[in-house]
Scaffold this motif. Structure first.
Motif, PDB file in Angstrom:
ATOM      1  N   ARG A 165       0.824  -1.214   0.000  1.00 41.83           N
ATOM      2  CA  ARG A 165       0.000   0.000   0.000  1.00 41.83           C
ATOM      3  C   ARG A 165       0.850   1.251   0.000  1.00 41.83           C
ATOM      4  NH1 ARG A 165      -3.054  -3.998   1.877  1.00 41.83           N
ATOM      5  NH2 ARG A 165      -5.290  -3.907   1.484  1.00 41.83           N
ATOM      6  N   LEU A 166       2.013   1.186   0.620  1.00 44.59           N
ATOM      7  CA  LEU A 166       2.875   2.368   0.696  1.00 44.59           C
ATOM      8  C   LEU A 166       3.710   2.555  -0.563  1.00 44.59           C
ATOM      9  CD1 LEU A 166       4.072   2.011   4.403  1.00 44.59           C
ATOM     10  CD2 LEU A 166       2.694   3.886   3.483  1.00 44.59           C
ATOM     11  N   VAL A 167       4.268   1.448  -1.076  1.00 46.96           N
ATOM     12  CA  VAL A 167       5.250   1.601  -2.159  1.00 46.96           C
ATOM     13  C   VAL A 167       4.854   0.878  -3.441  1.00 46.96           C
ATOM     14  CG1 VAL A 167       7.159   1.962  -0.544  1.00 46.96           C
ATOM     15  CG2 VAL A 167       6.688  -0.347  -1.361  1.00 46.96           C
ATOM     16  N   GLY A 168       3.717   0.182  -3.442  1.00 46.31           N
ATOM     17  CA  GLY A 168       3.309  -0.572  -4.635  1.00 46.31           C
ATOM     18  C   GLY A 168       3.852  -1.992  -4.612  1.00 46.31           C
ATOM     19  N   THR A 169       3.240  -2.837  -5.427  1.00 44.55           N
ATOM     20  CA  THR A 169       3.562  -4.266  -5.380  1.00 44.55           C
ATOM     21  C   THR A 169       5.012  -4.566  -5.778  1.00 44.55           C
ATOM     22  OG1 THR A 169       1.271  -4.712  -5.968  1.00 44.55           O
ATOM     23  CG2 THR A 169       2.797  -6.544  -6.162  1.00 44.55           C
ATOM     24  N   ALA A 170       5.499  -3.913  -6.825  1.00 44.75           N
ATOM     25  CA  ALA A 170       6.836  -4.256  -7.338  1.00 44.75           C
ATOM     26  C   ALA A 170       7.901  -3.979  -6.278  1.00 44.75           C
ATOM     27  CB  ALA A 170       7.126  -3.462  -8.603  1.00 44.75           C
ATOM     28  N   ARG A 171       7.824  -2.799  -5.648  1.00 46.92           N
ATOM     29  CA  ARG A 171       8.827  -2.449  -4.640  1.00 46.92           C
ATOM     30  C   ARG A 171       8.627  -3.266  -3.367  1.00 46.92           C
ATOM     31  NH1 ARG A 171       8.687   3.939  -6.303  1.00 46.92           N
ATOM     32  NH2 ARG A 171      10.422   3.808  -7.785  1.00 46.92           N
ATOM     33  N   ALA A 172       7.364  -3.525  -3.019  1.00 47.70           N
ATOM     34  CA  ALA A 172       7.092  -4.355  -1.830  1.00 47.70           C
ATOM     35  C   ALA A 172       7.686  -5.743  -2.028  1.00 47.70           C
ATOM     36  CB  ALA A 172       5.591  -4.447  -1.587  1.00 47.70           C
ATOM     37  N   MET A 173       7.489  -6.308  -3.196  1.00 41.54           N
ATOM     38  CA  MET A 173       8.046  -7.637  -3.497  1.00 41.54           C
ATOM     39  C   MET A 173       9.558  -7.628  -3.394  1.00 41.54           C
ATOM     40  SD  MET A 173       6.208 -10.258  -4.148  1.00 41.54           S
ATOM     41  CE  MET A 173       4.564 -10.709  -4.647  1.00 41.54           C
ATOM     42  N   GLY A 174      10.176  -6.632  -4.016  1.00 45.63           N
ATOM     43  CA  GLY A 174      11.635  -6.545  -3.998  1.00 45.63           C
ATOM     44  C   GLY A 174      12.163  -6.453  -2.577  1.00 45.63           C
ATOM     45  N   LEU A 175      11.557  -5.560  -1.796  1.00 48.24           N
ATOM     46  CA  LEU A 175      12.015  -5.383  -0.414  1.00 48.24           C
ATOM     47  C   LEU A 175      11.850  -6.674   0.380  1.00 48.24           C
ATOM     48  CD1 LEU A 175      10.475  -1.854   0.384  1.00 48.24           C
ATOM     49  CD2 LEU A 175      12.914  -2.403   0.150  1.00 48.24           C
ATOM     50  N   ALA A 176      10.685  -7.305   0.224  1.00 52.79           N
ATOM     51  CA  ALA A 176      10.369  -8.477   1.047  1.00 52.79           C
ATOM     52  C   ALA A 176      11.151  -9.718   0.611  1.00 52.79           C
ATOM     53  CB  ALA A 176       8.872  -8.765   0.986  1.00 52.79           C
ATOM     54  N   TRP A 230      10.468   6.958  -2.338  1.00 54.12           N
ATOM     55  CA  TRP A 230       9.447   5.969  -2.710  1.00 54.12           C
ATOM     56  C   TRP A 230       8.090   6.240  -2.052  1.00 54.12           C
ATOM     57  CZ3 TRP A 230      11.903   0.372  -2.604  1.00 54.12           C
ATOM     58  CH2 TRP A 230      12.810   0.256  -3.669  1.00 54.12           C
ATOM     59  N   GLY A 231       8.033   7.236  -1.192  1.00 60.68           N
ATOM     60  CA  GLY A 231       6.773   7.524  -0.507  1.00 60.68           C
ATOM     61  C   GLY A 231       6.472   6.542   0.615  1.00 60.68           C
ATOM     62  N   MET A 232       7.503   5.857   1.105  1.00 61.44           N
ATOM     63  CA  MET A 232       7.290   4.888   2.182  1.00 61.44           C
ATOM     64  C   MET A 232       7.199   5.588   3.535  1.00 61.44           C
ATOM     65  SD  MET A 232       9.435   1.375   2.811  1.00 61.44           S
ATOM     66  CE  MET A 232      10.506   1.805   4.178  1.00 61.44           C
TER      67      MET A 232
END
Ligand code: LHQ
Length: 272
Positions: A163-174, A188-190
């Protein structure tokens, strides 16, 4: 030891520092030698402090960490989570500690400001992201460290990150568990803002003082509405705005805000 009624007195805890004065509740995670990682005692104290914060006198909460870290997530040396002869039940740790913690923070009826003073890893990163306004020191970093030990992002990570950074960045981070700088987190608006290290305390103080003199009920409903939007459609959200505006239109702070505007003066909000 916790005195029975210490709403406006400093309260003594062992793993956090807590203070409530002038409408400002302040919680500092305080296990600096363990990078403020969570054990069950710290969870219990934090739960108690958040209950006191929600109890009436506070109009804003400031959360930060002591020493060089904000929070390194779960204390991995805690026996409760150690993989021994019998595998630990990590689900009970989530159920009993992390889930209630994140829900308590989100349900507090006042803005929660997080000053991320250093590394925020694992559940520590997601604890910060569950707050309403996140300020970070330029040297701070965020790490979804879970994948490094074979776990899933918890403390709301799988909800908050996309919700904060979008799916692509969330996936990468996680999935990669790479370190994200505070500057990148802001880009990134996180988080709300990244500030120079020596400005973090002052900037956080300015924000919490602003909120402590703010229209607390209106801020509470604003926080509630924005959080609710993740699960609502537009019509439901418009209904919520209608209901909140109806309630707030009857508040002393709305009357004061309009009067101050007309009289070209600074409003004196009472928080009701
Ligand atoms: C720590 C920790 C720590 C204990 C640093 N525990 N001592 C929920 C439910 C149930 C189970 C599992 O987890 C969860 C949620 C989670 O949070 S899982 C994720 C747990 N956290 C991590 O995996 C992060 C572990 N820490 C690190 O990766 C690094 O320490 C970071 C990147 C945070 C900081 O690195 P450095 O700045 O290089 O510091 P350091 O690694 O040298 O740590 C300093 C000390 O703090 C060190 O102790 P020592 O006695 O050697 O000085 C660490 O062992 C200790 N520490 N994090 N989570």
């Amino acid at each position: 030891m916790i005195p029975p009624d210490a709403r406006t007195d400093p309260v003594s805890y062992e793993n956090i520092r807590f203070d409530l004065a002038d409408g400002i509740a302040r919680v500092t995670l305080h296990r600096p030698d363990k990078l403020n990682s969570f054990n069950s005692a710290m969870h219990g104290e934090l739960r108690d402090a958040l209950a006191r914060t929600g109890d009436g006198a506070a109009r804003v909460l400031l959360l930060t960490g002591a020493g060089r870290a904000f929070c390194a997530g779960q204390d991995l040396s805690d026996r409760a989570v150690a993989p021994g002869a019998e595998p630990p039940d990590l689900g009970s740790s989530i159920e009993n500690f992390y889930k209630p913690l994140v829900l308590a923070l989100r349900r507090l009826p006042m803005p929660v400001v997080c000053a991320v003073n250093g590394v925020a890893a694992g559940a520590g990163a997601n604890l910060a992201l569950a707050c309403d306004i996140v300020l970070a020191a330029r040297s701070a970093r965020f790490i979804q460290a879970f994948c490094r030990i074979g776990l899933v992002p918890d403390a709301g990570g799988t909800y908050l990150l996309p919700r904060l950074v979008g799916t692509a960045r969330a996936m990468g981070l996680a999935l990669l568990g790479e370190t994200l700088s505070a500057e990148q987190a802001q880009a990134w608006g996180m988080i709300w803002k990244c500030v120079d290290d020596d400005r973090l305390a002052a900037e956080a103080e300015q924000i919490v003082r602003h909120f402590a003199g703010g229209p607390t009920l209106g801020l509470a409903r604003t926080k509630q509405a924005i959080h609710a939007s993740a699960a609502n459609d537009l019509a439901a959200q418009l209904d919520m705005e209608r209901d909140f505006q109806r309630e707030l239109g009857r508040s002393d702070d709305y009357r004061e805000g309009v009067a101050a505007f007309v009289e070209k003066r600074v409003p004196e909000f009472k928080g009701r």
